[in-house]
Design a protein around this motif. Structure first.
Motif, PDB file in Angstrom:
ATOM      1  N   ARG A 181      18.663   5.509  -6.503  1.00  0.00           N
ATOM      2  CA  ARG A 181      19.710   4.465  -6.542  1.00  0.00           C
ATOM      3  C   ARG A 181      20.581   4.624  -7.784  1.00  0.00           C
ATOM      4  O   ARG A 181      21.804   4.500  -7.720  1.00  0.00           O
ATOM      5  CB  ARG A 181      19.067   3.060  -6.541  1.00  0.00           C
ATOM      6  N   ALA A 182      19.949   4.947  -8.905  1.00  0.00           N
ATOM      7  CA  ALA A 182      20.716   5.130 -10.147  1.00  0.00           C
ATOM      8  C   ALA A 182      21.609   6.372 -10.053  1.00  0.00           C
ATOM      9  O   ALA A 182      22.734   6.379 -10.555  1.00  0.00           O
ATOM     10  CB  ALA A 182      19.751   5.228 -11.334  1.00  0.00           C
ATOM     11  N   ILE A 183      21.115   7.420  -9.396  1.00  0.00           N
ATOM     12  CA  ILE A 183      21.927   8.634  -9.195  1.00  0.00           C
ATOM     13  C   ILE A 183      23.165   8.296  -8.365  1.00  0.00           C
ATOM     14  O   ILE A 183      24.283   8.721  -8.674  1.00  0.00           O
ATOM     15  CB  ILE A 183      21.082   9.741  -8.507  1.00  0.00           C
ATOM     16  N   ARG A 184      22.973   7.493  -7.307  1.00  0.00           N
ATOM     17  CA  ARG A 184      24.127   7.084  -6.483  1.00  0.00           C
ATOM     18  C   ARG A 184      25.139   6.305  -7.319  1.00  0.00           C
ATOM     19  O   ARG A 184      26.352   6.493  -7.199  1.00  0.00           O
ATOM     20  CB  ARG A 184      23.658   6.205  -5.317  1.00  0.00           C
ATOM     21  N   ALA A 185      24.614   5.411  -8.184  1.00  0.00           N
ATOM     22  CA  ALA A 185      25.513   4.613  -9.031  1.00  0.00           C
ATOM     23  C   ALA A 185      26.298   5.521  -9.976  1.00  0.00           C
ATOM     24  O   ALA A 185      27.502   5.318 -10.204  1.00  0.00           O
ATOM     25  CB  ALA A 185      24.703   3.575  -9.817  1.00  0.00           C
ATOM     26  N   VAL A 186      25.620   6.544 -10.519  1.00  0.00           N
ATOM     27  CA  VAL A 186      26.285   7.495 -11.418  1.00  0.00           C
ATOM     28  C   VAL A 186      27.364   8.280 -10.655  1.00  0.00           C
ATOM     29  O   VAL A 186      28.493   8.459 -11.140  1.00  0.00           O
ATOM     30  CB  VAL A 186      25.239   8.453 -12.042  1.00  0.00           C
ATOM     31  N   LEU A 187      27.027   8.743  -9.459  1.00  0.00           N
ATOM     32  CA  LEU A 187      28.003   9.503  -8.658  1.00  0.00           C
ATOM     33  C   LEU A 187      29.236   8.654  -8.377  1.00  0.00           C
ATOM     34  O   LEU A 187      30.378   9.115  -8.524  1.00  0.00           O
ATOM     35  CB  LEU A 187      27.362   9.954  -7.337  1.00  0.00           C
ATOM     36  N   ASP A 188      29.018   7.402  -7.966  1.00  0.00           N
ATOM     37  CA  ASP A 188      30.160   6.529  -7.657  1.00  0.00           C
ATOM     38  C   ASP A 188      30.995   6.261  -8.903  1.00  0.00           C
ATOM     39  O   ASP A 188      32.230   6.279  -8.845  1.00  0.00           O
ATOM     40  CB  ASP A 188      29.667   5.212  -7.042  1.00  0.00           C
ATOM     41  N   ALA A 189      30.299   6.020 -10.024  1.00  0.00           N
ATOM     42  CA  ALA A 189      31.035   5.725 -11.266  1.00  0.00           C
ATOM     43  C   ALA A 189      31.874   6.932 -11.690  1.00  0.00           C
ATOM     44  O   ALA A 189      33.056   6.794 -12.061  1.00  0.00           O
ATOM     45  CB  ALA A 189      30.042   5.339 -12.367  1.00  0.00           C
ATOM     46  N   ALA A 190      31.283   8.125 -11.638  1.00  0.00           N
ATOM     47  CA  ALA A 190      32.008   9.339 -12.044  1.00  0.00           C
ATOM     48  C   ALA A 190      33.188   9.598 -11.107  1.00  0.00           C
ATOM     49  O   ALA A 190      34.287   9.977 -11.540  1.00  0.00           O
ATOM     50  CB  ALA A 190      31.056  10.530 -12.056  1.00  0.00           C
ATOM     51  N   HIS A 191      32.951   9.371  -9.814  1.00  0.00           N
ATOM     52  CA  HIS A 191      34.005   9.586  -8.811  1.00  0.00           C
ATOM     53  C   HIS A 191      35.171   8.621  -9.045  1.00  0.00           C
ATOM     54  O   HIS A 191      36.326   9.035  -9.126  1.00  0.00           O
ATOM     55  CB  HIS A 191      33.394   9.384  -7.424  1.00  0.00           C
ATOM     56  N   HIS A 192      34.858   7.340  -9.205  1.00  0.00           N
ATOM     57  CA  HIS A 192      35.889   6.312  -9.424  1.00  0.00           C
ATOM     58  C   HIS A 192      36.682   6.567 -10.694  1.00  0.00           C
ATOM     59  O   HIS A 192      37.892   6.381 -10.734  1.00  0.00           O
ATOM     60  CB  HIS A 192      35.237   4.929  -9.560  1.00  0.00           C
ATOM     61  N   ALA A 193      35.970   6.986 -11.738  1.00  0.00           N
ATOM     62  CA  ALA A 193      36.642   7.173 -13.036  1.00  0.00           C
ATOM     63  C   ALA A 193      37.470   8.457 -13.073  1.00  0.00           C
ATOM     64  O   ALA A 193      38.218   8.671 -14.023  1.00  0.00           O
ATOM     65  CB  ALA A 193      35.604   7.167 -14.159  1.00  0.00           C
ATOM     66  N   GLY A 194      37.329   9.316 -12.043  1.00  0.00           N
ATOM     67  CA  GLY A 194      38.247  10.455 -11.929  1.00  0.00           C
ATOM     68  C   GLY A 194      37.670  11.819 -12.273  1.00  0.00           C
ATOM     69  O   GLY A 194      38.431  12.775 -12.427  1.00  0.00           O
ATOM     70  N   LEU A 195      36.327  11.942 -12.352  1.00  0.00           N
ATOM     71  CA  LEU A 195      35.766  13.262 -12.667  1.00  0.00           C
ATOM     72  C   LEU A 195      36.291  14.364 -11.726  1.00  0.00           C
ATOM     73  O   LEU A 195      36.683  15.436 -12.207  1.00  0.00           O
ATOM     74  CB  LEU A 195      34.228  13.237 -12.644  1.00  0.00           C
ATOM     75  N   PRO A 196      36.331  14.127 -10.393  1.00  0.00           N
ATOM     76  CA  PRO A 196      36.774  15.229  -9.519  1.00  0.00           C
ATOM     77  C   PRO A 196      38.179  15.740  -9.869  1.00  0.00           C
ATOM     78  O   PRO A 196      38.462  16.929  -9.718  1.00  0.00           O
ATOM     79  CB  PRO A 196      36.733  14.599  -8.116  1.00  0.00           C
ATOM     80  N   ARG A 197      39.043  14.849 -10.381  1.00  0.00           N
ATOM     81  CA  ARG A 197      40.408  15.288 -10.755  1.00  0.00           C
ATOM     82  C   ARG A 197      40.378  16.270 -11.927  1.00  0.00           C
ATOM     83  O   ARG A 197      41.313  17.038 -12.121  1.00  0.00           O
ATOM     84  CB  ARG A 197      41.265  14.081 -11.167  1.00  0.00           C
ATOM     85  N   LEU A 198      39.307  16.223 -12.724  1.00  0.00           N
ATOM     86  CA  LEU A 198      39.218  17.105 -13.897  1.00  0.00           C
ATOM     87  C   LEU A 198      38.776  18.518 -13.530  1.00  0.00           C
ATOM     88  O   LEU A 198      38.856  19.423 -14.350  1.00  0.00           O
ATOM     89  CB  LEU A 198      38.219  16.538 -14.921  1.00  0.00           C
ATOM     90  N   VAL A 199      38.251  18.678 -12.310  1.00  0.00           N
ATOM     91  CA  VAL A 199      37.620  19.966 -11.978  1.00  0.00           C
ATOM     92  C   VAL A 199      38.027  20.524 -10.612  1.00  0.00           C
ATOM     93  O   VAL A 199      37.606  21.625 -10.261  1.00  0.00           O
ATOM     94  CB  VAL A 199      36.064  19.831 -11.986  1.00  0.00           C
ATOM     95  N   ASP A 200      38.851  19.783  -9.838  1.00  0.00           N
ATOM     96  CA  ASP A 200      38.972  20.155  -8.423  1.00  0.00           C
ATOM     97  C   ASP A 200      39.801  21.405  -8.171  1.00  0.00           C
ATOM     98  O   ASP A 200      39.611  22.066  -7.165  1.00  0.00           O
ATOM     99  CB  ASP A 200      39.504  18.989  -7.588  1.00  0.00           C
ATOM    100  N   ARG A 201      40.728  21.731  -9.081  1.00  0.00           N
ATOM    101  CA  ARG A 201      41.485  22.969  -8.869  1.00  0.00           C
ATOM    102  C   ARG A 201      41.089  23.916  -9.995  1.00  0.00           C
ATOM    103  O   ARG A 201      41.708  23.923 -11.061  1.00  0.00           O
ATOM    104  CB  ARG A 201      42.995  22.691  -8.919  1.00  0.00           C
ATOM    105  N   PRO A 202      40.032  24.690  -9.737  1.00  0.00           N
ATOM    106  CA  PRO A 202      39.469  25.482 -10.832  1.00  0.00           C
ATOM    107  C   PRO A 202      40.558  26.221 -11.588  1.00  0.00           C
ATOM    108  O   PRO A 202      41.370  26.920 -11.015  1.00  0.00           O
ATOM    109  CB  PRO A 202      38.526  26.454 -10.127  1.00  0.00           C
ATOM    110  N   HIS A 203      40.550  25.970 -12.882  1.00  0.00           N
ATOM    111  CA  HIS A 203      41.324  26.750 -13.836  1.00  0.00           C
ATOM    112  C   HIS A 203      42.821  26.455 -13.806  1.00  0.00           C
ATOM    113  O   HIS A 203      43.580  27.065 -14.527  1.00  0.00           O
ATOM    114  CB  HIS A 203      41.079  28.259 -13.678  1.00  0.00           C
ATOM    115  N   SER A 204      43.283  25.507 -12.955  1.00  0.00           N
ATOM    116  CA  SER A 204      44.685  25.127 -13.056  1.00  0.00           C
ATOM    117  C   SER A 204      44.795  23.743 -13.689  1.00  0.00           C
ATOM    118  O   SER A 204      45.891  23.238 -13.886  1.00  0.00           O
ATOM    119  CB  SER A 204      45.356  25.151 -11.675  1.00  0.00           C
ATOM    120  N   VAL A 205      43.659  23.134 -13.978  1.00  0.00           N
ATOM    121  CA  VAL A 205      43.662  21.905 -14.780  1.00  0.00           C
ATOM    122  C   VAL A 205      43.030  22.264 -16.136  1.00  0.00           C
ATOM    123  O   VAL A 205      42.171  23.138 -16.204  1.00  0.00           O
ATOM    124  CB  VAL A 205      42.862  20.763 -14.100  1.00  0.00           C
ATOM    125  N   PRO A 206      43.460  21.612 -17.215  1.00  0.00           N
ATOM    126  CA  PRO A 206      42.915  21.980 -18.518  1.00  0.00           C
ATOM    127  C   PRO A 206      41.404  21.761 -18.577  1.00  0.00           C
ATOM    128  O   PRO A 206      40.877  20.823 -17.983  1.00  0.00           O
ATOM    129  CB  PRO A 206      43.634  21.031 -19.482  1.00  0.00           C
TER     130      PRO A 206
END
Ligand SMILES: C[S@@+](CC[C@H](N)C(=O)[O-])C[C@H]1O[C@@H](n2cnc3c(N)ncnc32)[C@H](O)[C@@H]1O
Length: 298
Positions: free
Chosen positions: A107-132
């Protein structure tokens, strides 16, 4: 500042994940699981692309599928980055005994995944090497560790805005390929993220350079290895835990260990390819060309 915006997102991810983990975990002082979950989400996003859903798709999976998806993310990453996945093992070793992962922890892992997703982690990594490159794990480790532990460990990272200025000043032009960049007290590698961004801004490819990251803290070293995968630092990498002030040839030991890991990887991949070809043969697939078989065993 080239990476001012990503660093704000990374700080937000760290704050949101820490709050989620400490609110839901029955063992909030454990760092490996929230760090490992965020590292896995970053790698999963690089492999599968960013989801447009408002909630994290991984977080919607039932217990069995969730733990399997996390494990498979590291297995797939191992195919291309066996050495770095090995060094990052504190971030994913806890997945090996999934029966030991309690339902509260899931349950805590799910909460972490949702929190990271909402806060924008995927935007930091989704286009490998074209984002800083940004050290999201560095912000997170700093946020998760109690202030007293940070002081004791001396774990205060150079702010990315400062590191960017240092990289621009010390690297006015693109260095010749093959140059080695090293940090003997690397933490999670944040100082080198600025170097990576500077090289890309000058039109270069970080994979054409050598990188050595050393730290005394095993968890920081694991995060540095995960960062190296996400940032695309390439194959000329050495990441290891050592007391950089202590006598002894720590580097030679690290080089030997890397050679052993790569040899093991070659053996496993060769055996897997051979098994796949034998399966095709026994199933009567005559189209499997002899040349492919020869390549598999070569
Ligand atoms: C102030 S942080 C700097 C991290 C990174 N270089 C940066 O500028 O963002 C210092 C790091 O040095 C590491 N450290 C302290 N003593 C060390 C030693 N004797 N050998 C290797 N690392 C050490 C700590 O674990 C910590 O991660």
């Amino acid at each position: 500042m080239p990476n001012a915006q990503p660093s704000i997102t990374a700080r937000n991810v760290a704050t949101a994940v820490t709050a989620a983990w400490q609110r839901t975990s029955n063992n909030p002082s454990t760092l490996e699981i929230p760090l490992g979950t965020v590292a896995t989400l970053a790698l999963h996003t690089q492999i599968n692309g960013r989801s447009e859903h408002s909630t994290c798709p991984l977080g919607q999976l039932d217990r069995t599928d969730l733990l399997r998806a996390l494990t498979e993310t590291w297995a797939r990453t191992w195919l291309d980055h066996p050495y770095l996945v090995q060094i990052a093992s504190p971030l994913h070793r806890w997945l090996d005994a999934d029966a030991d992962v309690s339902d509260e922890t899931v349950r805590a892992i799910r909460a972490v995944l949702d929190a990271a997703h909402h806060a924008g982690l995927p935007r930091l990594v989704d286009r490998p090497h074209s984002v800083p490159a940004v050290d999201a794990l560095g912000f997170l480790v700093t946020e998760l560790r109690p202030a007293r532990a940070l002081q004791h460990l001396g774990e205060f990272y150079t702010p990315p805005e400062v590191a960017d200025v240092m990289a621009a000043l010390t690297m006015p032009e693109l260095p010749s390929p093959g140059r080695l960049f090293a940090d003997p007290t690397a933490g999670t590698g944040g100082l080198l993220a600025a170097t990576v961004n500077r090289i890309r801004a000058l039109g270069g490819d970080p994979a054409h350079y050598g990188w050595e990251l050393v730290d005394i803290n095993h968890l920081s070293v694991a995060c540095a290895a995960a960062n190296a995968i996400v940032w695309g630092l390439g194959d000329h990498m050495l990441v290891y835990r050592a007391d950089s002030l202590a006598p002894g040839d720590h580097r030679a030991d690290a080089v030997t260990m890397r050679a052993q890991v790569l040899e093991h990887h070659r053996t496993v991949v060769r055996a897997a390819r051979l098994a796949a070809l034998l399966t095709l043969r026994t199933q009567g697939d005559v189209s499997a060309p002899a040349t492919a078989f020869a390549a598999a065993v070569s």
